[in-house]
Design an enzyme around this catalytic site. Structure first.
Site, PDB file in Angstrom:
ATOM      1  N   LYS A  22      46.001  39.530  38.502  1.00  0.00           N
ATOM      2  CA  LYS A  22      46.400  38.449  37.591  1.00  0.00           C
ATOM      3  C   LYS A  22      46.044  38.805  36.149  1.00  0.00           C
ATOM      4  CE  LYS A  22      43.592  34.691  36.922  1.00  0.00           C
ATOM      5  NZ  LYS A  22      43.284  34.368  35.534  1.00  0.00           N
ATOM      6  N   ASN A  23      44.792  39.229  35.923  1.00  0.00           N
ATOM      7  CA  ASN A  23      44.321  39.428  34.555  1.00  0.00           C
ATOM      8  C   ASN A  23      44.842  40.710  33.912  1.00  0.00           C
ATOM      9  OD1 ASN A  23      43.076  37.008  34.743  1.00  0.00           O
ATOM     10  ND2 ASN A  23      41.027  37.834  35.097  1.00  0.00           N
ATOM     11  N   ARG A  92      44.831  29.686  29.735  1.00  0.00           N
ATOM     12  CA  ARG A  92      44.131  30.406  28.673  1.00  0.00           C
ATOM     13  C   ARG A  92      44.828  31.704  28.301  1.00  0.00           C
ATOM     14  NH1 ARG A  92      39.976  29.618  25.032  1.00  0.00           N
ATOM     15  NH2 ARG A  92      39.515  31.682  24.245  1.00  0.00           N
ATOM     16  N   CYS A 116      37.921  25.200  28.698  1.00  0.00           N
ATOM     17  CA  CYS A 116      38.195  24.805  30.082  1.00  0.00           C
ATOM     18  C   CYS A 116      36.878  24.473  30.752  1.00  0.00           C
ATOM     19  CB  CYS A 116      38.966  25.892  30.823  1.00  0.00           C
ATOM     20  SG  CYS A 116      37.950  27.288  31.306  1.00  0.00           S
ATOM     21  N   ARG A 121      35.013  28.202  25.126  1.00  0.00           N
ATOM     22  CA  ARG A 121      35.967  29.319  24.934  1.00  0.00           C
ATOM     23  C   ARG A 121      36.577  29.315  23.530  1.00  0.00           C
ATOM     24  NH1 ARG A 121      38.840  30.419  30.669  1.00  0.00           N
ATOM     25  NH2 ARG A 121      38.808  32.548  29.886  1.00  0.00           N
ATOM     26  N   PRO A 122      35.752  29.428  22.494  1.00  0.00           N
ATOM     27  CA  PRO A 122      36.287  29.486  21.124  1.00  0.00           C
ATOM     28  C   PRO A 122      37.150  30.738  20.926  1.00  0.00           C
ATOM     29  CG  PRO A 122      33.964  30.098  21.165  1.00  0.00           C
ATOM     30  CD  PRO A 122      34.311  29.639  22.565  1.00  0.00           C
ATOM     31  N   ILE A 123      37.921  30.796  19.854  1.00  0.00           N
ATOM     32  CA  ILE A 123      38.761  31.972  19.567  1.00  0.00           C
ATOM     33  C   ILE A 123      38.396  32.592  18.217  1.00  0.00           C
ATOM     34  CG2 ILE A 123      40.662  31.234  21.057  1.00  0.00           C
ATOM     35  CD1 ILE A 123      42.154  30.298  18.546  1.00  0.00           C
ATOM     36  N   ASP A 124      37.163  32.360  17.783  1.00  0.00           N
ATOM     37  CA  ASP A 124      36.729  32.853  16.454  1.00  0.00           C
ATOM     38  C   ASP A 124      36.841  34.371  16.337  1.00  0.00           C
ATOM     39  OD1 ASP A 124      33.232  33.300  17.016  1.00  0.00           O
ATOM     40  OD2 ASP A 124      34.734  32.701  18.494  1.00  0.00           O
ATOM     41  N   ASP A 305      33.573  36.771  37.079  1.00  0.00           N
ATOM     42  CA  ASP A 305      34.596  36.179  37.949  1.00  0.00           C
ATOM     43  C   ASP A 305      34.251  36.280  39.428  1.00  0.00           C
ATOM     44  OD1 ASP A 305      37.417  37.172  35.846  1.00  0.00           O
ATOM     45  OD2 ASP A 305      35.915  35.601  35.651  1.00  0.00           O
ATOM     46  N   ILE A 327      27.944  35.267  30.608  1.00  0.00           N
ATOM     47  CA  ILE A 327      29.237  35.272  29.897  1.00  0.00           C
ATOM     48  C   ILE A 327      29.704  33.854  29.539  1.00  0.00           C
ATOM     49  CG2 ILE A 327      31.636  36.076  29.960  1.00  0.00           C
ATOM     50  CD1 ILE A 327      29.690  38.400  30.113  1.00  0.00           C
ATOM     51  N   ARG A 398      46.374  29.477  41.375  1.00  0.00           N
ATOM     52  CA  ARG A 398      46.653  30.058  40.059  1.00  0.00           C
ATOM     53  C   ARG A 398      46.349  31.541  40.034  1.00  0.00           C
ATOM     54  NH1 ARG A 398      44.369  26.982  35.085  1.00  0.00           N
ATOM     55  NH2 ARG A 398      45.384  28.831  34.241  1.00  0.00           N
TER      56      ARG A 398
END
Ligand code: EPZ
Length: 417
Positions: A22-23, A92, A116, A121-124, A305, A327, A398
């Protein structure tokens, strides 16, 4: 069909073929946007997140279809389209469309992906890095506006080896003017798979798999024909399923070279793991032995994971173990339902638990709150005496193509419906 039914107490036995990753599939599908030609992506898992990504590509003007075991993406007519909001906020990985659309069109407007259940889960890190490459950002009304009038290369040092940020930088940098060097890049196999796909489309990238990536921008790209590698997290899930039930299984096409940390832990728990020509052969003792400590880390460390599945397997082992999650800040949501099944787990703080093995778990109705926690509850159900009902399993679908089919092939008494 939002429940999985399990009659536990059976040791897993047999062979199962591991699905595509998936990833790895999601950023590679986003990368098909970069070439004005057709790409074929093979061995893509038939999971909800892949269907969502196909919808997103469709909404951006791509012609997408499943053909001869692959996904054919014709990205000849990509345009800055209105992407369905829920497909963004609900997944995401849609964030990798940021780098891809900046590379292809120089701009994008998308819902802010938000957090989530496993963390804020910031995107800085994404914004800071792309900002140094000439991208201007504006956030308004829950939307992210990004525009690059002249995307250019840059020397970037990441404060943390973010997988998503490394992927977004790669997707933008292959289309940028000049070279980009990324120090502290993520080394996950999924990042390497993205580099391999971009290279098969003609990109010039050095250092894939290391923490220093060099991308030579503006090399013309063409369509690619690429096979997605097998999913190390799905393989790891069945590895810990074997450890939880004291079984003996063969994971066909398991990406052994990417699973060192998981195989090491299973070995500490008493499982014999042997690479064979078809994949990974595992023999587990009736009850696992618990190591003193497990800590999640960026690759090649033990993957976050797989943390929930290792925890689930340890609940019926012998001894005690401290598990530290480094993490994500909220990745022990599976603890209360495991406790309801009889597990002995103490939360030491928000990122650390101590699990003490118990003789047996008791089957009961439990609810999945997210993908990997859901898979962990399925493993607990396999190990438990009696019947377990896992609801909320749309989360599980998913990332797992057909977890019930796979586990039935390993002798489990499991159905969905
Ligand atoms: C990828 O998420 C995976 N998702 C995750 O798998 C996986 O858990 C994660 O990498 C770590 O291995 C996909 O590949 C689709 P990160 P990603 O950016 O890219 C913080 C699953 O179960 N961070 O490496 O979102 C962040 O909050 C999923 O399949 C910032 O602070 O992970 C987190 O704590 C779950 N700022 C940490 O870094 C940023 O700008 C790791 O995030 C970016 C990240």
């Amino acid at each position: 069909m939002d429940a999985i039914h399990i009659r536990g107490g059976v040791a897993l036995h047999g062979n199962v073929l591991i699905q595509g990753s998936k990833n790895a599939a999601l950023p590679v599908l986003a990368a098909t946007l970069l070439a004005k030609e057709t790409s074929i992506i093979r061995n893509c898992p038939r999971i909800a997140d892949v269907y969502r990504m196909i919808n997103l590509l469709d909404s951006l003007g791509c012609n997408v279809s499943w053909e001869d075991g692959g996904i054919r993406v014709d990205a000849g007519n990509v345009c800055e389209g209105e992407m369905p909001a829920e497909a963004i906020t609900g997944m995401r990985s849609s964030l990798c469309l940021l780098g891809a659309m900046l590379g292809r069109c120089g701009e994008i407007v998308m819902e802010h992906p938000g957090g989530c259940v496993i963390g804020e889960r910031p995107i800085d890190i994404h914004i800071a890095a792309l900002g140094k490459m000439g991208v201007e950002f504006k956030e308004e009304g829950g939307r992210l506006y990004a525009r690059a009038s002249g995307l250019h290369g840059a020397d970037l040092t990441l404060p943390f080896a973010s997988v998503g940020a490394t992927e977004n930088i790669l997707l933008a940098a292959v289309m940028a003017e000049g070279d980009t060097v990324v120090f502290g890049a993520a080394k996950e196999p999924e990042v390497t798979a993205l580099c391999d796909f971009l290279k098969c489309c003609g990109a010039s990238i050095e250092g894939a798999g290391s923490d220093v990536l060099t991308i030579h921008g503006r090399v013309p790209l063409h369509g690619g024909d690429f096979k997605i590698p097998a999913d190390r997290i799905v393989a790891g899930t069945y590895l810990f399923g074997c450890a939880a039930t004291g079984g003996c299984v063969l994971l066909e096409e398991a990406p052994i070279g990417q699973m060192e940390a998981a195989i090491h832990l299973a070995g500490q728990m008493g499982s014999k793991c042997e690479p064979v020509s078809e994949g990974l052969y595992i023999q587990s003792p009736k009850r696992a032995a618990l190591p003193a400590l497990v800590r999640t880390e960026p690759y090649p460390g033990f993957p976050t994971d797989l943390q929930s599945m290792a925890l689930a397997a340890m609940t019926v082992g012998e001894g005690e173990c401290v598990i530290e999650e480094t993490i994500f800040e909220n990745r022990f949501r599976v603890v209360p339902p495991l406790r309801d099944m009889g597990a002995d787990i103490e939360e030491l703080d928000t990122r650390k638990v101590r699990v003490k093995g118990v003789e047996r778990l008791a089957g009961r109705s439990v609810e999945a709150m997210e993908l990997r926690g859901g898979a962990a509850l399925v493993l607990a159900g396999l190990a438990a005496q009696g019947q377990t009902l896992v609801t909320g399993c749309s989360y599980i679908f998913r990332g797992y193509e057909n977890i019930c089919r796979d586990l039935r092939e390993l002798g489990a008494r499991i159905t969905s419906g």
